[in-house]
Design a protein around this motif. Sequence first.
Motif, mmCIF file in Angstrom:
data_model
loop_
_atom_site.group_PDB
_atom_site.id
_atom_site.type_symbol
_atom_site.label_atom_id
_atom_site.label_comp_id
_atom_site.label_asym_id
_atom_site.label_seq_id
_atom_site.Cartn_x
_atom_site.Cartn_y
_atom_site.Cartn_z
ATOM 1 N N ASP A 1 7.334 15.445 0.090
ATOM 2 C CA ASP A 1 6.342 15.541 -0.984
ATOM 3 C C ASP A 1 5.183 14.574 -0.742
ATOM 4 O OD1 ASP A 1 6.030 16.685 -3.879
ATOM 5 O OD2 ASP A 1 5.366 14.594 -3.976
ATOM 6 N N LEU B 1 14.054 7.463 -9.514
ATOM 7 C CA LEU B 1 14.661 6.124 -9.545
ATOM 8 C C LEU B 1 13.878 5.205 -10.486
ATOM 9 C CD1 LEU B 1 15.143 5.786 -5.660
ATOM 10 C CD2 LEU B 1 16.731 6.764 -7.334
ATOM 11 N N TYR C 1 2.625 1.154 -4.369
ATOM 12 C CA TYR C 1 3.752 0.233 -4.405
ATOM 13 C C TYR C 1 3.585 -0.920 -3.411
ATOM 14 C CZ TYR C 1 5.923 3.998 -7.127
ATOM 15 O OH TYR C 1 6.205 4.958 -8.086
ATOM 16 N N GLY D 1 11.393 8.356 -3.521
ATOM 17 C CA GLY D 1 10.461 7.762 -2.561
ATOM 18 C C GLY D 1 11.093 6.544 -1.917
ATOM 19 N N THR D 2 10.961 6.426 -0.623
ATOM 20 C CA THR D 2 11.382 5.182 0.018
ATOM 21 C C THR D 2 10.653 4.975 1.332
ATOM 22 O OG1 THR D 2 13.228 3.820 0.770
ATOM 23 C CG2 THR D 2 13.404 6.174 1.215
ATOM 24 N N ARG D 3 10.572 3.679 1.727
ATOM 25 C CA ARG D 3 9.992 3.330 3.026
ATOM 26 C C ARG D 3 11.044 2.645 3.882
ATOM 27 N NH1 ARG D 3 5.305 0.220 -0.078
ATOM 28 N NH2 ARG D 3 7.184 -0.186 -1.297
HETATM 29 N N1 LIG Z 1 3.427 14.694 -9.457
HETATM 30 C C1 LIG Z 1 3.116 13.459 -9.747
HETATM 31 O O1 LIG Z 1 2.236 13.203 -10.561
HETATM 32 C C2 LIG Z 1 3.853 12.326 -9.083
HETATM 33 C C3 LIG Z 1 3.756 11.028 -9.599
HETATM 34 C C4 LIG Z 1 4.474 10.007 -8.963
HETATM 35 C C5 LIG Z 1 5.232 10.294 -7.827
HETATM 36 N N2 LIG Z 1 5.284 11.566 -7.338
HETATM 37 C C6 LIG Z 1 6.078 11.896 -6.127
HETATM 38 O O2 LIG Z 1 7.436 11.528 -6.348
HETATM 39 C C7 LIG Z 1 7.888 10.712 -5.283
HETATM 40 C C8 LIG Z 1 8.979 9.774 -5.753
HETATM 41 O O3 LIG Z 1 8.570 9.001 -6.851
HETATM 42 P P1 LIG Z 1 8.248 7.438 -6.751
HETATM 43 O O4 LIG Z 1 8.102 7.041 -5.324
HETATM 44 O O5 LIG Z 1 7.131 7.210 -7.678
HETATM 45 O O6 LIG Z 1 9.480 6.748 -7.449
HETATM 46 P P2 LIG Z 1 11.038 6.625 -7.169
HETATM 47 O O7 LIG Z 1 11.471 7.586 -6.155
HETATM 48 O O8 LIG Z 1 11.658 6.650 -8.514
HETATM 49 O O9 LIG Z 1 11.147 5.134 -6.638
HETATM 50 C C9 LIG Z 1 10.584 4.710 -5.431
HETATM 51 C C10 LIG Z 1 10.820 3.217 -5.333
HETATM 52 O O10 LIG Z 1 12.234 2.967 -5.293
HETATM 53 C C11 LIG Z 1 12.568 2.186 -4.155
HETATM 54 N N3 LIG Z 1 13.864 2.690 -3.674
HETATM 55 C C12 LIG Z 1 14.126 3.902 -3.112
HETATM 56 N N4 LIG Z 1 15.447 4.018 -2.859
HETATM 57 C C13 LIG Z 1 16.023 2.876 -3.252
HETATM 58 C C14 LIG Z 1 17.355 2.400 -3.232
HETATM 59 N N5 LIG Z 1 18.357 3.144 -2.781
HETATM 60 N N6 LIG Z 1 17.599 1.144 -3.703
HETATM 61 C C15 LIG Z 1 16.578 0.378 -4.183
HETATM 62 N N7 LIG Z 1 15.299 0.776 -4.236
HETATM 63 C C16 LIG Z 1 15.021 2.019 -3.773
HETATM 64 C C17 LIG Z 1 11.441 2.381 -3.176
HETATM 65 O O11 LIG Z 1 11.326 1.224 -2.398
HETATM 66 P P3 LIG Z 1 10.761 1.235 -0.897
HETATM 67 O O12 LIG Z 1 9.511 2.059 -0.941
HETATM 68 O O13 LIG Z 1 10.522 -0.178 -0.598
HETATM 69 O O14 LIG Z 1 11.779 1.852 -0.048
HETATM 70 C C18 LIG Z 1 10.240 2.556 -4.111
HETATM 71 O O15 LIG Z 1 9.770 1.293 -4.515
HETATM 72 C C19 LIG Z 1 6.607 10.019 -4.800
HETATM 73 O O16 LIG Z 1 6.766 9.498 -3.496
HETATM 74 C C20 LIG Z 1 5.609 11.149 -4.897
HETATM 75 O O17 LIG Z 1 5.719 11.976 -3.738
HETATM 76 C C21 LIG Z 1 4.616 12.587 -7.961
#
Ligand SMILES: NC(=O)c1ccc[n+]([C@@H]2O[C@H](COP(=O)([O-])OP(=O)(O)OC[C@H]3O[C@@H](n4cnc5c(N)ncnc54)[C@H](OP(=O)(O)O)[C@@H]3O)[C@@H](O)[C@H]2O)c1
Length: 345
Positions: free
Chosen positions: A66, A223, A42, A295-297
Amino acid sequence: MPNNIDSNTVNNLTPIAQRTLNQINTPISAIGLGCMGMSEFYGDSDDAQSLALLDKAIEIGINFFDTADTYGLGHNETLLGQCLAKHHTQRDKLVIATKFGIVREQGKYERRLDNSPAYIETACNASLKRLGVECIDLYYCHRRDHDTPLEVMMDALAKLVKQGKIKGIGLSEVSSDTLRQAHAIHPITAVQSEYSLWSRTPESDLLPTCRELGVNFVAYSPLGRAFLTGKLDTNDLPDNDFRQHLPRLQGEQLNQNQQLIAKFSQLASQWGYSNAQLCLAWILGKYPHVIPIAGTRQQKYLLENANATAIELTPTQISQLDDLFNPEKVAGQRYPDAGWVGIEK
Ligand SMILES: NC(=O)c1ccc[n+]([C@@H]2O[C@H](COP(=O)([O-])OP(=O)(O)OC[C@H]3O[C@@H](n4cnc5c(N)ncnc54)[C@H](OP(=O)(O)O)[C@@H]3O)[C@@H](O)[C@H]2O)c1
């Protein structure tokens, strides 16, 4: 009911609800923290900012983290390891999940899969070292490699449980058939798959199977990789942002999906929540055995998301959201071609 929180002060935080994870004694926060974006996929990230965010997560009671060995090719686990070293006195209160099985080269998205016993042993030892822990709470097969029979992989994982190197076994992006077969060999703690308002495939089979077997379901990208929050600027994604390649964010498919988000944002503001909170509350409200990992930073997002655990949507609100994001209304696949490797249908 908590309202839309965008302040980054702990004072505005409602108590974080908890859930249980099979085979893991420590209760976990009802939402976990996905660490992947702190290392890659990202755009750029900042280690100091990520470490501060991890500290804040622990401070507010998020205790389910995670990661995977492939995120930043070890970088993500090392980062989490630095945090764990700092909070070593609380190790027994923190639940760490990591994954093995996706083998990539630096800077490349293309991957091969390896679930062989020799690979698992080496990968587990490397993860333990990077995380700086004696035992991984939940160790997932990230993607199934069908060159290794399921029994062979499960036996290798069961051996790690016996050795005390891992506590629970997880599977990511598997079919319910694979889950049933694996669970018959050794109890599975959790299945992790993509699940969100716009990625609903697990509803038909995998989620009910998990419930029937008493296996937790961990919902990744809850998300929609930020798209569902309504705050992702799809015109301004840097080269190192994997979301540029998502079919759902291209051309006409993007236009169609943006119309859904406009309606969703309207509903969220009408109900007094942020889109992100509604994404998480919808999952938590539908299933008691599911744990979304957002996921968030950014600390403001961490707190906003944490507050979603206190929202109780009514059955009518949940079905309104179900209907709004009826899978037929979502345009495009959730992964580009290269991302489907190892994903079971
Ligand atoms: N098993 C697998 O194959 C697999 C695949 C993908 C992911 N994962 C795991 O799942 C976790 C979560 O999924 P993900 O990170 O892909 O997607 P997500 O949680 O759906 O979305 C993360 C994104 O949303 C933003 N965000 C978070 N909270 C927010 C809010 N309240 N308002 C606006 N934007 C927000 C974050 O921005 P910022 O980062 O800028 O805060 C980041 O860009 C990953 O970190 C990973 O550990 C597993």
